[in-house]
Design a protein around this motif. Sequence first.
Motif, PDB file in Angstrom:
ATOM      1  N   MET A   1    -101.646  48.103 -37.432  1.00 56.62           N
ATOM      2  CA  MET A   1    -101.659  46.692 -37.822  1.00 56.62           C
ATOM      3  C   MET A   1    -101.948  46.632 -39.315  1.00 56.62           C
ATOM      4  SD  MET A   1    -103.565  45.219 -34.414  1.00 56.62           S
ATOM      5  CE  MET A   1    -104.649  46.661 -34.201  1.00 56.62           C
ATOM      6  N   LYS A   2    -100.905  46.427 -40.111  1.00 56.90           N
ATOM      7  CA  LYS A   2    -100.973  46.637 -41.549  1.00 56.90           C
ATOM      8  C   LYS A   2    -101.643  45.493 -42.307  1.00 56.90           C
ATOM      9  CE  LYS A   2     -96.997  48.051 -43.230  1.00 56.90           C
ATOM     10  NZ  LYS A   2     -95.514  48.144 -43.390  1.00 56.90           N
ATOM     11  N   GLN A   3    -101.751  44.328 -41.690  1.00 54.95           N
ATOM     12  CA  GLN A   3    -102.326  43.177 -42.372  1.00 54.95           C
ATOM     13  C   GLN A   3    -103.330  42.487 -41.471  1.00 54.95           C
ATOM     14  OE1 GLN A   3     -99.625  40.467 -44.272  1.00 54.95           O
ATOM     15  NE2 GLN A   3     -98.144  42.064 -44.798  1.00 54.95           N
ATOM     16  N   ALA A   4    -104.131  41.614 -42.094  1.00 53.99           N
ATOM     17  CA  ALA A   4    -105.067  40.812 -41.322  1.00 53.99           C
ATOM     18  C   ALA A   4    -104.298  39.856 -40.419  1.00 53.99           C
ATOM     19  CB  ALA A   4    -105.985  40.035 -42.267  1.00 53.99           C
ATOM     20  N   SER A   5    -104.987  39.277 -39.479  1.00 60.37           N
ATOM     21  CA  SER A   5    -104.357  38.411 -38.497  1.00 60.37           C
ATOM     22  C   SER A   5    -103.579  37.280 -39.146  1.00 60.37           C
ATOM     23  CB  SER A   5    -105.429  37.816 -37.580  1.00 60.37           C
ATOM     24  OG  SER A   5    -104.885  36.812 -36.756  1.00 60.37           O
ATOM     25  N   GLY A   6    -102.443  36.975 -38.548  1.00 56.48           N
ATOM     26  CA  GLY A   6    -101.675  35.810 -38.973  1.00 56.48           C
ATOM     27  C   GLY A   6    -102.097  34.558 -38.231  1.00 56.48           C
ATOM     28  N   GLY A   7    -103.093  34.678 -37.337  1.00 62.47           N
ATOM     29  CA  GLY A   7    -103.556  33.532 -36.565  1.00 62.47           C
ATOM     30  C   GLY A   7    -102.617  33.209 -35.428  1.00 62.47           C
ATOM     31  N   SER A   8    -102.774  32.019 -34.880  1.00 61.74           N
ATOM     32  CA  SER A   8    -101.942  31.597 -33.758  1.00 61.74           C
ATOM     33  C   SER A   8    -101.344  30.235 -34.061  1.00 61.74           C
ATOM     34  CB  SER A   8    -102.766  31.544 -32.466  1.00 61.74           C
ATOM     35  OG  SER A   8    -103.810  30.586 -32.585  1.00 61.74           O
ATOM     36  N   VAL A   9    -100.336  29.868 -33.304  1.00 67.47           N
ATOM     37  CA  VAL A   9     -99.711  28.560 -33.440  1.00 67.47           C
ATOM     38  C   VAL A   9     -99.985  27.752 -32.179  1.00 67.47           C
ATOM     39  CG1 VAL A   9     -97.910  29.446 -34.948  1.00 67.47           C
ATOM     40  CG2 VAL A   9     -97.519  29.395 -32.481  1.00 67.47           C
ATOM     41  N   ALA A  10     -99.865  26.450 -32.305  1.00 68.92           N
ATOM     42  CA  ALA A  10    -100.066  25.590 -31.148  1.00 68.92           C
ATOM     43  C   ALA A  10     -98.826  25.599 -30.274  1.00 68.92           C
ATOM     44  CB  ALA A  10    -100.376  24.166 -31.604  1.00 68.92           C
ATOM     45  N   GLY A  11     -99.016  25.414 -28.973  1.00 71.01           N
ATOM     46  CA  GLY A  11     -97.881  25.314 -28.070  1.00 71.01           C
ATOM     47  C   GLY A  11     -97.096  24.030 -28.328  1.00 71.01           C
ATOM     48  N   SER A  12     -95.834  24.035 -27.933  1.00 72.07           N
ATOM     49  CA  SER A  12     -95.010  22.849 -28.168  1.00 72.07           C
ATOM     50  C   SER A  12     -94.048  22.608 -27.010  1.00 72.07           C
ATOM     51  CB  SER A  12     -94.225  22.996 -29.475  1.00 72.07           C
ATOM     52  OG  SER A  12     -93.399  24.148 -29.427  1.00 72.07           O
ATOM     53  N   GLY A  13     -94.588  22.638 -25.817  1.00 73.27           N
ATOM     54  CA  GLY A  13     -93.772  22.314 -24.649  1.00 73.27           C
ATOM     55  C   GLY A  13     -93.500  23.476 -23.730  1.00 73.27           C
ATOM     56  N   GLU A  14     -93.166  24.644 -24.289  1.00 77.89           N
ATOM     57  CA  GLU A  14     -92.888  25.796 -23.435  1.00 77.89           C
ATOM     58  C   GLU A  14     -94.188  26.338 -22.835  1.00 77.89           C
ATOM     59  OE1 GLU A  14     -91.991  25.610 -26.565  1.00 77.89           O
ATOM     60  OE2 GLU A  14     -89.799  25.508 -26.582  1.00 77.89           O
ATOM     61  N   VAL A  15     -94.032  27.040 -21.735  1.00 75.68           N
ATOM     62  CA  VAL A  15     -95.184  27.709 -21.122  1.00 75.68           C
ATOM     63  C   VAL A  15     -95.694  28.770 -22.094  1.00 75.68           C
ATOM     64  CG1 VAL A  15     -95.928  29.170 -19.209  1.00 75.68           C
ATOM     65  CG2 VAL A  15     -94.303  27.308 -18.803  1.00 75.68           C
ATOM     66  N   PRO A  16     -96.992  28.800 -22.408  1.00 77.88           N
ATOM     67  CA  PRO A  16     -97.483  29.833 -23.336  1.00 77.88           C
ATOM     68  C   PRO A  16     -97.590  31.188 -22.651  1.00 77.88           C
ATOM     69  CG  PRO A  16     -99.314  28.494 -22.572  1.00 77.88           C
ATOM     70  CD  PRO A  16     -98.064  27.870 -22.011  1.00 77.88           C
ATOM     71  N   PHE A  17     -97.370  32.246 -23.436  1.00 74.40           N
ATOM     72  CA  PHE A  17     -97.636  33.603 -22.954  1.00 74.40           C
ATOM     73  C   PHE A  17     -99.157  33.761 -22.888  1.00 74.40           C
ATOM     74  CE2 PHE A  17     -98.648  38.035 -23.507  1.00 74.40           C
ATOM     75  CZ  PHE A  17     -97.782  38.660 -22.636  1.00 74.40           C
TER      76      PHE A  17
ATOM     77  N   ARG B   1    -107.159  60.300 -42.600  1.00 75.20           N
ATOM     78  CA  ARG B   1    -107.914  59.051 -42.434  1.00 75.20           C
ATOM     79  C   ARG B   1    -106.936  57.954 -42.014  1.00 75.20           C
ATOM     80  NH1 ARG B   1    -110.535  58.677 -47.121  1.00 75.20           N
ATOM     81  NH2 ARG B   1    -112.434  59.567 -46.249  1.00 75.20           N
ATOM     82  N   HIS B   2    -107.319  57.194 -40.989  1.00 74.90           N
ATOM     83  CA  HIS B   2    -106.473  56.105 -40.512  1.00 74.90           C
ATOM     84  C   HIS B   2    -106.658  54.884 -41.414  1.00 74.90           C
ATOM     85  CE1 HIS B   2    -105.055  57.840 -36.652  1.00 74.90           C
ATOM     86  NE2 HIS B   2    -106.139  58.582 -36.783  1.00 74.90           N
ATOM     87  N   PRO B   3    -105.590  54.438 -42.105  1.00 74.09           N
ATOM     88  CA  PRO B   3    -105.737  53.354 -43.070  1.00 74.09           C
ATOM     89  C   PRO B   3    -105.704  51.960 -42.461  1.00 74.09           C
ATOM     90  CG  PRO B   3    -103.490  54.164 -43.117  1.00 74.09           C
ATOM     91  CD  PRO B   3    -104.246  55.030 -42.135  1.00 74.09           C
ATOM     92  N   TYR B   4    -105.358  51.854 -41.167  1.00 77.60           N
ATOM     93  CA  TYR B   4    -105.217  50.554 -40.523  1.00 77.60           C
ATOM     94  C   TYR B   4    -105.899  50.558 -39.155  1.00 77.60           C
ATOM     95  CZ  TYR B   4    -101.276  50.356 -43.813  1.00 77.60           C
ATOM     96  OH  TYR B   4    -100.486  50.413 -44.932  1.00 77.60           O
ATOM     97  N   ASP B   5    -106.287  49.368 -38.697  1.00 80.54           N
ATOM     98  CA  ASP B   5    -106.621  49.218 -37.290  1.00 80.54           C
ATOM     99  C   ASP B   5    -105.382  49.598 -36.485  1.00 80.54           C
ATOM    100  OD1 ASP B   5    -109.165  48.284 -37.859  1.00 80.54           O
ATOM    101  OD2 ASP B   5    -108.624  46.167 -37.645  1.00 80.54           O
ATOM    102  N   MET B   6    -105.611  50.209 -35.323  1.00 79.07           N
ATOM    103  CA  MET B   6    -104.492  50.766 -34.574  1.00 79.07           C
ATOM    104  C   MET B   6    -104.736  50.618 -33.078  1.00 79.07           C
ATOM    105  SD  MET B   6    -102.919  54.595 -35.023  1.00 79.07           S
ATOM    106  CE  MET B   6    -104.313  55.402 -34.223  1.00 79.07           C
ATOM    107  N   THR B   7    -103.688  50.306 -32.358  1.00 76.65           N
ATOM    108  CA  THR B   7    -103.763  50.212 -30.909  1.00 76.65           C
ATOM    109  C   THR B   7    -102.536  50.888 -30.311  1.00 76.65           C
ATOM    110  OG1 THR B   7    -104.077  48.677 -29.050  1.00 76.65           O
ATOM    111  CG2 THR B   7    -102.576  47.974 -30.803  1.00 76.65           C
ATOM    112  N   GLY B   8    -102.546  51.106 -29.015  1.00 76.35           N
ATOM    113  CA  GLY B   8    -101.379  51.738 -28.412  1.00 76.35           C
ATOM    114  C   GLY B   8    -101.601  52.106 -26.966  1.00 76.35           C
ATOM    115  N   VAL B   9    -100.602  52.773 -26.407  1.00 76.43           N
ATOM    116  CA  VAL B   9    -100.643  53.217 -25.021  1.00 76.43           C
ATOM    117  C   VAL B   9    -100.165  54.666 -24.958  1.00 76.43           C
ATOM    118  CG1 VAL B   9     -98.331  52.236 -24.584  1.00 76.43           C
ATOM    119  CG2 VAL B   9     -99.858  52.736 -22.660  1.00 76.43           C
ATOM    120  N   TYR B  10    -100.886  55.492 -24.207  1.00 74.69           N
ATOM    121  CA  TYR B  10    -100.451  56.857 -23.935  1.00 74.69           C
ATOM    122  C   TYR B  10     -99.485  56.818 -22.754  1.00 74.69           C
ATOM    123  CZ  TYR B  10    -104.389  58.208 -26.876  1.00 74.69           C
ATOM    124  OH  TYR B  10    -105.256  58.345 -27.929  1.00 74.69           O
ATOM    125  N   TYR B  11     -98.397  57.586 -22.837  1.00 72.87           N
ATOM    126  CA  TYR B  11     -97.438  57.558 -21.734  1.00 72.87           C
ATOM    127  C   TYR B  11     -97.159  58.930 -21.126  1.00 72.87           C
ATOM    128  CZ  TYR B  11     -93.729  58.822 -25.134  1.00 72.87           C
ATOM    129  OH  TYR B  11     -92.953  59.434 -26.089  1.00 72.87           O
TER     130      TYR B  11
END
Length: 202
Positions: free
Chosen positions: A111-127, A51-61
């Motif tokens: 992904m072992k924990q719930a989201s940590g949320g996001s932070v506001a930008g502070s001058g740099e170009v955001p990803f 049983r998968h205990p966490y949400d999971m994402t990935g890429v096959y290569y």
Amino acid sequence: MRILVAAVSLLLLSQELPPPFPRAGTTLMLENERVRVWNIAWLKQAYPQHRHPYDMTGVYYATGDRIIISPEGERRASHTEAWNITFQRTGLTHAEEGASDDPLRSVFIEMKQASGGSVAGSGEVPFPTSGATQRLDNDRVTVWELTPAAAASSVGHRHLREAVVVWFDAAGAPQARYVERGAVDGSDAPPAATRAFVFEIK
């Protein structure tokens, strides 16, 4: 007979099942309190029900085949092409068998924990910056594939969300690193990376 099979399945589901990893063919690439990253090969063998205990994402290569076996014993052949992106919810229960001589290979991020949320930008170009193509987006993760030039860019940018960067070297071997939310990067992967992906965790 169907009633018996259903009863056995319910009994199995009620028992504590092991997690999918570690197991033969897997290597732990990275772990912290937020994520766990695995390099996985589906060797030509049977793997027990898990049983998968966490949400999971990935890429096959690497392209390959496997057989997926439901808790009820139903067998389903699965063929997966390289560079497919995957996402699975917590609680998925099944067994698997590797089915190709050249094994299916992937990098999976738990992904072992719930989201940590996001932070506001502070001058740099955001990803993300230019050269990023969105491959997946849902309530839990956004996956970007970067062109080699974008991955190795020296233009500073801020990651507003925590992320895992997965890239592949000239030999095709995967590498991974964790990026804290708010971190500023000049490049997301080395110049020699042949492919690179950013998994933004929500």
